[in-house]
Design a protein around this motif. Structure first.
Motif, short mmCIF file in Angstrom:
data_model
loop_
_atom_site.label_atom_id
_atom_site.label_comp_id
_atom_site.label_asym_id
_atom_site.label_seq_id
_atom_site.Cartn_x
_atom_site.Cartn_y
_atom_site.Cartn_z
N MET A 138 50.02 9.61 34.45
CA MET A 138 49.05 9.77 35.43
C MET A 138 48.31 11.19 34.90
O MET A 138 48.88 12.13 34.93
CB MET A 138 49.56 9.92 36.65
N PHE A 139 47.01 11.05 35.14
CA PHE A 139 46.25 12.29 34.81
C PHE A 139 46.46 13.10 36.09
O PHE A 139 46.35 12.79 37.37
CB PHE A 139 44.68 12.27 34.66
N LYS A 140 46.68 14.56 36.17
CA LYS A 140 46.82 15.33 37.06
C LYS A 140 45.43 16.28 37.23
O LYS A 140 45.00 16.72 38.41
CB LYS A 140 47.98 16.48 36.94
N SER A 141 44.60 16.29 36.37
CA SER A 141 43.33 17.20 36.25
C SER A 141 42.50 16.84 35.06
O SER A 141 43.28 16.30 34.09
CB SER A 141 43.78 18.69 36.37
N PHE A 142 41.26 17.00 35.15
CA PHE A 142 40.34 16.83 34.01
C PHE A 142 39.21 17.84 34.26
O PHE A 142 38.76 18.41 35.18
CB PHE A 142 39.92 15.53 34.01
N LYS A 143 38.55 17.96 32.87
CA LYS A 143 37.56 19.00 32.74
C LYS A 143 36.49 18.10 32.04
O LYS A 143 36.96 17.41 31.10
CB LYS A 143 37.96 20.29 32.05
N ILE A 144 35.07 18.34 32.47
CA ILE A 144 34.09 17.64 31.47
C ILE A 144 32.97 18.71 31.35
O ILE A 144 32.63 19.78 32.36
CB ILE A 144 33.47 16.56 32.44
N LYS A 145 32.77 18.95 30.10
CA LYS A 145 31.70 20.01 30.06
C LYS A 145 30.42 19.52 28.78
O LYS A 145 30.99 18.86 27.79
CB LYS A 145 32.25 21.19 28.91
N ASN A 146 29.22 19.31 29.10
CA ASN A 146 28.11 19.35 28.36
C ASN A 146 28.21 17.60 27.96
O ASN A 146 27.82 17.26 27.01
CB ASN A 146 28.16 20.01 26.80
N PHE A 147 28.63 16.88 28.93
CA PHE A 147 28.43 15.53 28.87
C PHE A 147 27.56 14.82 29.73
O PHE A 147 27.84 15.11 31.10
CB PHE A 147 29.95 15.19 28.90
N ASP B 70 40.78 19.04 40.05
CA ASP B 70 42.36 19.45 40.08
C ASP B 70 43.02 18.14 41.06
O ASP B 70 42.12 17.62 41.81
CB ASP B 70 42.79 20.57 40.43
N ASN B 71 44.35 18.42 41.25
CA ASN B 71 45.08 17.71 42.20
C ASN B 71 44.55 16.06 42.30
O ASN B 71 44.51 15.61 43.56
CB ASN B 71 44.55 18.33 43.57
N LEU B 72 44.52 15.58 41.39
CA LEU B 72 44.55 13.95 41.40
C LEU B 72 45.69 13.39 41.67
O LEU B 72 46.75 13.74 41.57
CB LEU B 72 44.11 13.55 39.96
N LYS B 73 45.47 12.08 42.37
CA LYS B 73 46.43 11.33 43.34
C LYS B 73 46.55 9.91 42.52
O LYS B 73 45.91 9.68 41.63
CB LYS B 73 46.18 11.32 44.65
N GLU B 74 47.35 9.16 43.17
CA GLU B 74 47.56 7.76 42.78
C GLU B 74 46.14 7.07 42.66
O GLU B 74 45.65 6.37 41.82
CB GLU B 74 48.59 6.92 43.31
N ILE B 75 45.54 7.43 43.95
CA ILE B 75 44.00 6.82 44.22
C ILE B 75 43.13 7.72 44.50
O ILE B 75 43.12 8.74 45.01
CB ILE B 75 44.12 5.65 45.34
#
Length: 366
Positions: free
Chosen positions: A1-10, A19-24
């Motif tokens: 399960m992802f807990k955080s992600f980052k996107i740059k120049n997309f 941050d602070n990703l949950k189940e839903i």
């Protein structure tokens, strides 16, 4: 399960971090706020070694003419001098860097009376994809080719290749043989919603692993009172309904049923994986929205599934809130409002307490 992600120049995103990703995880916001771009980025992060996923994310948007502009469209403001960076963290850490591949040919823009070499543009031919998983480095690429090379894919990616478009047949990718992706997932959107082959593939996976009972029970909850469901020789789903003398196609019951059923299968067929759902509310009556949310919560709880969904529907959010309160799973939900602020994208997070406050108080969050 992802807990955080980052996107740059997309695409339309210069840079965001969530941050602070949950189940839903639910993403709301205005049209053009880059909610779908977030799902596209997560789709690529599912398996960065399968660069066909990058191409598919454009085809889902009906961008299907593969030329220099096709490749440039992935870069923020079409600026190919700034590399794309995607990153996600869970038990493992993934980082993807995407840079352009240029051919030796030069292309003159469609202008008359060309006067200078400044109007000659480098012809972009594909993408280099360098990625790290737990600091181990790998590399792949995808580019235009007259010959198609079938990529090595896991079963979780297979639905992408069932109905190869002419555009997909024009590109080739060479995966890194040293890398084996363990994460699985599905991307549900307007392009995949009515794809009978994909629905059949997911049904096969779920039926093989869990049997038909969960499938039939879900359809009954959605108001389709059947006693059996099966694939015919053409891999199309047919059901046995006591009201009819013979089997009938599942398509008979309308787009709303197909939409919810495909979402259900997308989640259930990726145990311990990721389900990406764009515009989850399409075609669903309010009571059926509640049925779908209950099913999604059950899958997330029992199968280790993580859900990322976008919606424009306040009714969909209120039904999620209602079902979450009844089922005592509001702490499994995070709501993210994506906002465009001048040239930047901001993401405002609502935790369970804040979500409780805004939805119980009828506060507009979309």
């Amino acid at each position: 399960m992802f807990k955080s992600f980052k996107i740059k120049n997309f695409r339309g995103v210069s840079e965001i971090k969530v941050d602070n990703l949950k189940e839903i995880n639910i993403f709301v916001g205005d049209n053009g706020s880059c909610k779908t771009t977030i799902l596209d980025a997560l789709y690529i992060l599912l398996n960065p070694n399968n660069a066909q996923l990058i191409v598919a994310s454009n085809l889902f948007r009906n961008i299907d003419r593969i030329d220099s502009n096709f490749w440039r469209s992935y870069f923020n403001n079409f600026d190919v001098d700034k590399k794309i960076e995607l990153e996600a963290k869970n038990e493992t850490s993934k980082r993807v860097v995407i840079t352009p591949i240029f051919s030796n040919e030069k292309r003159v823009d469609d202008k008359t009376n060309v006067q200078s070499s400044s109007e000659i543009e480098r012809n972009m031919n594909g993408l280099n994809v360098d990625f790290e998983v737990n600091k181990e480095k790998y590399s792949t690429s995808i580019e235009l080719s007259l010959q198609f090379s079938m990529p090595a894919v896991r079963q979780g990616d297979a639905e992408l290749l069932l109905n190869m478009t002419p555009a997909m047949l024009q590109v080739k990718s060479i995966p890194d043989k040293q890398y084996n992706e363990k994460m699985i997932g599905n991307y549900f959107n307007s392009a995949t919603a009515g794809n009978n082959s994909e629905i059949g593939l997911k049904f096969d996976k779920v039926n093989e692993k869990y049997g038909k009972k969960q499938i039939i029970d879900f359809l009954k909850d959605m108001g389709v009172f059947i006693n059996d469901i099966e694939l015919n020789s053409s891999k199309r789903l047919f059901v046995r309904d006591d009201r009819f003398e013979r089997r009938v196609s599942l398509n008979t019951y309308g787009n709303g049923i197909l939409h919810s059923f495909n979402i259900f299968l997308s989640a259930l067929s990726a145990e311990d994986g990721i389900a990406l759902i764009d515009e989850i509310e399409n075609g669903l009556y309010r009571t059926k929205q509640q049925v779908l949310w209950r099913a999604i919560n059950k899958i997330a709880s029992e199968k280790g599934q993580q859900i990322f969904a976008t919606t424009h529907s306040l009714e969909m959010l209120k039904n999620l809130y209602k079902v979450a309160k009844e089922g005592n799973f509001i702490d499994k939900i995070n709501l993210f409002r994506v906002e465009r602020r001048d040239e930047t994208i901001a993401v405002v997070s609502y935790n369970s307490e804040e979500l409780d406050y805004v939805l119980s108080g009828n506060i507009e969050v979309r």
